[in-house]
Design an enzyme around this catalytic site. Structure first.
Site, PDB file in Angstrom:
ATOM      1  N   GLU A  63       0.753  -1.185  -0.023  1.00  0.00           N
ATOM      2  CA  GLU A  63      -0.155  -0.118  -0.088  1.00  0.00           C
ATOM      3  C   GLU A  63       0.979   1.087  -0.023  1.00  0.00           C
ATOM      4  OE1 GLU A  63      -1.072   3.147   0.985  1.00  0.00           O
ATOM      5  OE2 GLU A  63      -2.635   2.602   2.544  1.00  0.00           O
ATOM      6  N   CYS A 102      -2.192   8.912   2.971  1.00  0.00           N
ATOM      7  CA  CYS A 102      -2.045   8.316   1.763  1.00  0.00           C
ATOM      8  C   CYS A 102      -3.654   8.685   0.727  1.00  0.00           C
ATOM      9  CB  CYS A 102      -1.919   6.796   1.506  1.00  0.00           C
ATOM     10  SG  CYS A 102      -0.314   6.329   2.173  1.00  0.00           S
TER      11      CYS A 102
END
Length: 456
Positions: free
Chosen positions: A231, A265
């Site tokens: 990720e 993010c």
């Protein structure tokens, strides 16, 4: 092994808290051996036994939220009200997998020429989690809860800038009587990571971090033929079309952009507004962003705390300055403040174009980047014009949003809502934002052996 000590700095004051220790070679070897030994027993346990342990850890987190949350506030500057929310969300993740793992991993019957044929999902072994500093508790449990419920053991290599948070996470398992070696904190510098990935006692790797780190880890894991979930970064677009509820969109985008001082993010990073409502929405965003309180993260009244490190702040300021120099308008912030700590003002950049630094690079801080789109087609093209593909927001009529979502090159889309992570739903990206999925049923399937069984 000898590693250079990392100084842990309180980002609100700039004062040194401690040096972050790392394991020596003997301690790291012992951790690897203990993880492997614990796996031999843990893989034999029932889902009910695993669930009881995870629920006990979750209960402990809920009980101790007021002592756990300040660790993040101290080490990486997360506002205390957000830090408490993160601990509780981590507890929810543990509870979710405790309750749902057995269903997620139910054997799947498939028709064949056998009397009976099916797929069963078995654990792999010890999983190494490489974690960043920006959400120490949530990211740890997003990694470990599904892995543990699947029957694996976990080695947690947390960011060295959050050592107290990392140790507190591991201590929770000790406090509820978890088997030794089940979930271990293994602090180590980057130089030690490759050997651990290559170690045969480690069977899989999960990394949350930059695309540069993800590329390096994936190359090592690939060479050893070990599964990896990544990720990575994002430059998440948020498209607002002319038929959107502009007040609701402005409220949600403001929140998305400034959570954790923008160090997320999946924060809305490129706000792409259709031309007819561009000026109106920019004004609404400016009003909301200007009202946010920047300050001491330990105070309940603080909306935006400091950035985690000064090097991150300096890089963000470079991105802002380069974007302004290229012609963007700075409507708020944009100047490095005087005084202690690593604070950066909430900043609003308007009239940003696709070639400007803040549109090309990931902006990891409290900077809102606004871009103008001629129409929906142009907005989608701008959104997809990125090396990243993590998540996206869409503000428009719902059925139209559903249709447009299929055209966005991202792993997650929120229509008329905030982009967020949820234990019930898979999360992850494409392109340079990563591979594989975490959370939901897909997350627990990443680190299992999907074994086919044929019965004659």
């Amino acid at each position: 092994m000898t590693e250079t000590l990392v100084a842990v700095i309180n980002p609100a004051t700039g004062e040194k808290l401690q040096d972050s220790p790392v394991l020596d070679a003997a301690a790291l070897e012992a951790a690897l051996q203990q993880a492997r030994s614990a796996y031999q027993d843990w893989k034999q346990t029932s889902f009910a036994e695993r669930a009881a342990l995870l629920k006990a850890v979750a209960a402990k987190m809920r009980e101790e939220v007021d002592s756990l949350a300040p660790l993040m506030t101290l080490e990486m500057g997360k506002p205390i009200k957000e830090a408490r929310g993160e601990v509780l969300k981590a507890a929810w993740c543990a509870e979710h997998y405790a309750e749902q793992a057995e269903q997620y991993l139910q054997p799947l019957t498939l028709a064949s020429d056998a009397a009976h044929s099916y797929v069963q999902y078995l654990p792999l072994g010890s999983v190494l989690g490489i974690l960043p500093w920006n959400a120490p508790f949530w990211l740890a449990f997003r990694f470990c809860a599904p892995a543990l419920m699947a029957g694996n053991t976990c080695l947690m290599k947390h960011d060295l800038h959050v050592p107290r948070s990392a140790q507190a996470i591991a201590d929770l398992f000790v406090q509820v009587g978890a088997p030794a070696g089940l979930m271990q904190n293994v602090p180590m510098g980057n130089a030690a990571v490759e050997a651990v990935i290559r170690d045969p006692r480690v069977q899989a790797v999960s990394l949350t971090g930059s695309d540069r780190a993800g590329s390096a880890v994936a190359a090592i894991a690939g060479a050893e033929i070990k599964p990896v979930v990544l990720e990575l970064g994002g430059s998440d677009p948020c498209i607002v079309l002319a038929d959107a509820d502009l007040d609701k969109a402005a409220d949600t985008i403001t929140l998305s952009r400034i959570i954790n001082a923008g160090q997320s993010c999946i924060a809305a990073k490129r706000i792409i507004i259709e031309d007819p409502v561009y000026d109106t929405l920019v004004e609404k965003l400016q009003t909301r962003l200007a009202a946010l309180k920047l300050g001491d993260p330990a105070l309940e009244t603080t909306d935006v705390g400091p950035m985690a490190r000064d090097d991150l702040r300096q890089n963000l300021h470079r991105q802002v300055m380069e974007t302004r120099q290229a012609g963007a308008r700075c409507l708020l912030g944009g100047e490095l403040p005087d005084g202690p700590g690593f604070f950066y003002p909430v900043t609003l950049l308007a009239d940003v174009t696709a070639d400007m630094t803040a549109a090309v690079e990931e902006t990891f801080g409290p900077v809102a980047v606004v871009m103008r789109a001629r129409d929906a087609e142009h907005a989608v093209a701008l959104a997809n014009d990125s090396r990243y593909g993590l998540a996206a927001g869409l503000w428009t009529e719902r059925s139209r949003g559903e249709q447009l979502a299929r055209r966005l090159e991202v792993g997650q889309v929120a229509v008329n809502g905030i982009v967020k992570t949820d234990p019930r739903l898979p999360s992850g990206g494409i392109k340079c934002s990563g591979l594989g999925r975490e959370l939901g049923p897909q997350g627990i399937h990443e680190f299992v052996n999907a074994q086919q069984v044929w019965l004659g």
